[in-house]
Design a protein around this motif. Structure first.
Motif, short mmCIF file in Angstrom:
data_model
loop_
_atom_site.label_atom_id
_atom_site.label_comp_id
_atom_site.label_asym_id
_atom_site.label_seq_id
_atom_site.Cartn_x
_atom_site.Cartn_y
_atom_site.Cartn_z
N UNK A 57 0.71 -1.03 -0.59
CA UNK A 57 0.29 0.44 -0.09
C UNK A 57 0.54 1.08 0.09
N UNK A 58 1.98 1.39 0.82
CA UNK A 58 2.96 2.07 1.09
C UNK A 58 3.21 2.33 -0.29
N UNK A 59 3.79 1.75 -1.27
CA UNK A 59 4.14 1.60 -2.32
C UNK A 59 3.68 2.46 -3.42
N UNK A 60 2.08 2.64 -3.37
CA UNK A 60 1.29 2.60 -4.34
C UNK A 60 1.16 4.18 -3.42
N UNK A 61 1.04 4.43 -2.51
CA UNK A 61 0.25 5.91 -2.23
C UNK A 61 2.16 7.13 -1.98
N UNK A 62 2.98 6.77 -1.85
CA UNK A 62 4.05 7.51 -1.29
C UNK A 62 4.94 7.36 -0.30
N UNK A 63 4.36 6.10 0.28
CA UNK A 63 4.74 5.97 2.20
C UNK A 63 5.04 5.16 2.37
N UNK A 64 5.93 5.11 3.75
CA UNK A 64 6.55 3.77 4.06
C UNK A 64 6.00 3.05 4.40
N UNK A 65 5.84 1.38 5.09
CA UNK A 65 5.21 1.06 5.56
C UNK A 65 5.07 1.05 6.74
N UNK A 66 5.57 1.79 7.63
CA UNK A 66 5.73 2.10 9.19
C UNK A 66 4.15 3.74 8.84
N UNK A 67 4.54 3.66 8.58
CA UNK A 67 3.86 5.10 7.90
C UNK A 67 2.76 4.99 7.47
N UNK A 68 2.87 4.10 6.80
CA UNK A 68 1.16 3.17 6.45
C UNK A 68 0.38 2.34 7.16
N UNK A 69 1.19 1.68 8.55
CA UNK A 69 0.82 1.30 9.16
C UNK A 69 -0.25 2.59 10.79
N UNK A 70 0.54 3.30 10.78
CA UNK A 70 0.32 4.17 11.63
C UNK A 70 -1.31 4.96 11.29
N UNK A 71 -1.23 5.01 10.00
CA UNK A 71 -2.23 6.24 10.00
C UNK A 71 -3.66 4.76 9.36
N UNK A 72 -3.53 3.79 8.96
CA UNK A 72 -4.79 3.17 9.12
C UNK A 72 -4.76 2.74 10.32
N UNK A 73 -3.82 2.68 12.14
CA UNK A 73 -4.03 2.50 13.06
C UNK A 73 -4.73 3.50 13.42
N UNK A 74 -4.71 5.28 12.69
CA UNK A 74 -5.41 5.62 13.55
C UNK A 74 -6.85 6.34 13.01
#
Length: 151
Positions: free
Chosen positions: A25-42
């Motif tokens: 998902x991060x590669x699709x939206x331009x974020x790192x995996x940890x950044x995507x996880x933080x956003x999903x958690x939020x």
């Protein structure tokens, strides 16, 4: 709560396939995996994402009989009461409150006419249901979304 554009892109990626990795998902939206996880958690903590599920093609279960039920409910039945009552039926693939005479329209998949009839009888027997009216689908002509709610 209104999602920003980046959060919307993450949600749409998850809606397409909730098993996708955060890295994918991060590669699709331009974020790192940890950044995507933080956003999903939020998004989960804020209630924007309420859960993850599997969508099954009803035909894979042998459920090729499709119909719609108009539900007419007793006075003072809330949409939440309807949702809660219908959520117990795996044959219900969608349900919506509507304008007009009916209170809700329910989409059902069943294995055959008898199965459809049993589901209809059980739904009609719910304490909040006053009466029902049903129609069967002969041939689906156009579907833009899967059987469930649009993502």
């Amino acid at each position: 709560m209104r999602l920003n554009e980046l959060d919307e892109r993450i949600v749409h990626a998850l809606a397409e396939d909730a098993r996708r990795s955060y890295a994918d998902i991060g590669s699709e939206v331009g974020l790192s995996a940890p950044a995507v996880k933080r956003r999903v958690d939020r998004l989960r903590a804020e209630g924007a994402i309420t859960g993850f599920t599997v969508r099954v093609d009803p035909a894979a279960l042998g459920w090729e009989t499709e119909g719609f039920i108009e539900m007419y409910c007793r006075h003072n039945t809330s949409p939440e009461d309807i949702r809660r009552g219908l959520s117990r039926y795996p044959e219900v693939v969608s349900a919506s409150t509507v304008t007009g005479d009916a209170d809700a329209v329910v989409q059902i998949f069943a294995s055959d006419m008898r199965h459809f009839e049993r589901v209809l009888e059980r739904i009609a027997g719910e304490p909040f249901v006053e009466r029902t009216k049903s129609v069967l689908v002969l041939s689906p002509l156009l579907r833009r979304f899967s059987s469930g709610a649009p993502a």
